[in-house]
Design an enzyme around this catalytic site. Structure first.
Site, short mmCIF file in Angstrom:
data_model
loop_
_atom_site.label_atom_id
_atom_site.label_comp_id
_atom_site.label_asym_id
_atom_site.label_seq_id
_atom_site.Cartn_x
_atom_site.Cartn_y
_atom_site.Cartn_z
N LYS A 71 -71.81 13.73 -33.77
CA LYS A 71 -70.45 13.43 -34.24
C LYS A 71 -70.35 13.43 -35.78
O LYS A 71 -71.36 13.42 -36.48
CB LYS A 71 -70.00 12.09 -33.68
C1 LIG Z 1 -63.90 13.78 -25.97
C2 LIG Z 1 -65.04 12.83 -25.72
N1 LIG Z 1 -64.80 11.72 -25.01
C3 LIG Z 1 -65.77 10.81 -24.77
C4 LIG Z 1 -67.05 11.01 -25.23
C5 LIG Z 1 -68.10 10.01 -24.88
O1 LIG Z 1 -68.70 9.46 -25.98
P1 LIG Z 1 -70.18 8.87 -25.84
O2 LIG Z 1 -71.12 10.00 -25.69
O3 LIG Z 1 -70.35 8.11 -27.12
O4 LIG Z 1 -70.17 7.96 -24.66
C6 LIG Z 1 -67.36 12.16 -25.97
C7 LIG Z 1 -68.72 12.39 -26.47
O5 LIG Z 1 -69.17 13.48 -26.70
C8 LIG Z 1 -66.33 13.10 -26.21
O6 LIG Z 1 -66.57 14.24 -26.88
#
Ligand SMILES: Cc1ncc(COP(=O)(O)O)c(C=O)c1O
Length: 375
Positions: free
Chosen positions: A185
């Site tokens: 990210k």
């Molecule tokens: C659009 C979106 N939503 C939710 C998530 C979930 O985040 P995490 O991997 O921190 O749980 C991501 C992660 O890549 C994402 O790109």
């Protein structure tokens, strides 16, 4: 780095400051529920101009807690986008509710408000807005729909860290917005997330449910409600505090790399640059579309043979095996989502990428596409 070194898809920027702050936490002996969490949360409030930031163990956890806190549960429907990472819809399933997908706009790749309106039934209780590839969704139009149908709203801004709609930061529109801090990210804590909200009562509830349902006025072993262990540790937050200090520079780096790509991709036959619209994109990935008929898998394979990482990003959620098998989804239901998802290709993209590396990726992409046309 030599001209032939592999180029990865993503690469975090980690420097002396991250080491220093992680070391500070480790030496302090307070590895969780300590002051670094508050410092990280406070940093977000300052940056975004919102009243509360609640750090969570992941973006997914932040989405789950937000939906629960807004009362979403079994029997409810939540309208969201299938052109997203699977966690967006999974967070809805975790609550016992059903994700209902709305097709996306062909340019922004975000939910088309007209399709959202069509997806609403008497069971719809919320909208889960997604800002995909960092481009802000049509927030005002979607909020208007939510107001007219009396729906709760959660924003999955996991890919749009520090994003804004018409200059208004995500997290200050009156509904909770969630950022994700996985290692690819714009800002990373290795794993982690944050929920931004101006609603003090909601924030208090979220602080309780991320911490096993404990409350400030109760003891450590007093649990006032059903909760989860969705805490983010001080070690993770130390990385985050250091990253927040360099966020402007990292964002500028991403925007610079994106502008190099955009200029070159315009000159390559068979690939369309990323959309540039009225809103400012928080650059997360560089994922242009390949022309119809191009064998994307072969292009990715050819790039891989030349040391360049690329991915077919992003598969749509409704066509994931368990969404088909357990939830009855099938191909052909969301034409724009399926068309976009079949044609976008994520190329190497990180703030410290050099112009020479972008040149090399574009050269190889161009020759892979030419080889496809011949072969
Ligand atoms: C659009 C979106 N939503 C939710 C998530 C979930 O985040 P995490 O991997 O921190 O749980 C991501 C992660 O890549 C994402 O790109």
């Amino acid at each position: 780095m030599t001209p032939h070194d592999p180029i990865p898809l993503a690469k975090p920027v980690i420097g002396a400051r991250e080491h220093e702050l992680v070391g500070e936490v480790l030496r302090s002996g307070q590895l969780s529920l300590g002051p670094m969490v508050e410092r990280f949360e406070h940093g977000w409030c300052e940056r975004i101009g919102c009243r509360n930031a609640v750090a969570t163990s992941s973006g997914t956890a932040g989405l789950h807690l937000s939906l629960l806190a807004l009362g979403i549960g079994p029997g409810d429907e939540v309208v969201t986008s299938s052109f997203s990472f699977v966690a967006s819809a999974n967070a809805i399933l975790f609550t016992g509710a059903t994700p209902v997908f709305a097709d996306v706009d062909i340019d922004t790749f975000n939910m088309d408000p007209a399709r959202v309106e069509e997806a609403i039934t008497e069971r719809t209780r919320a909208l889960l807005i997604v800002d995909i590839f960092g481009y802000p969704a049509e927030v005002p139009a979607l909020l208007d729909i939510a107001r007219r149908h009396d729906l709760a709203v959660v924003e999955d801004a996991c890919q749009s860290i520090d994003g804004a709609y018409d200059g208004t930061k995500l997290g200050t529109h009156g509904h909770p917005a969630v950022y994700g801090f996985y290692a690819n990210k714009q800002l990373t804590t290795a794993e982690g997330g944050v929920i931004l909200t101006d609603d003090d009562d909601l924030a208090e509830l979220l602080r309780s449910t991320r911490n096993q349902g404990r409350t400030d006025d109760g003891g450590w072993l007093v649990h006032s409600r059903l909760g989860y262990n969705y805490r983010l540790s001080d070690v993770h937050c130390a990385i985050g505090v250091a990253q927040l200090e360099r966020l402007d520079a990292m964002m500028e780096g991403r925007a610079r790399v994106a502008s190099w790509y955009q200029a070159r991709v315009r000159g390559i036959e068979g690939v369309a640059p990323m959309f540039e619209g009225r809103q400012t994109r928080s650059w997360f990935v560089y994922a242009p579309r390949l022309a119809e008929g191009v064998d994307r898998d072969r292009v990715i394979e050819r790039l891989g043979e030349r040391g360049i990482a690329a991915k077919p990003y992003l598969p749509c959620i409704h066509l994931q095996p368990f969404y088909r098998e357990d939830h009855g989804h099938r191909r052909g239901t969301f034409p724009n989502t399926e068309m976009i998802s079949a044609s976008t290709i994520a190329l190497p993209f990180f703030p410290e990428m050099t112009e020479d590396q972008v040149d090399r990726v574009c050269r190889e992409l161009s020759s892979a596409l030419a080889a496809e046309r011949v072969g």
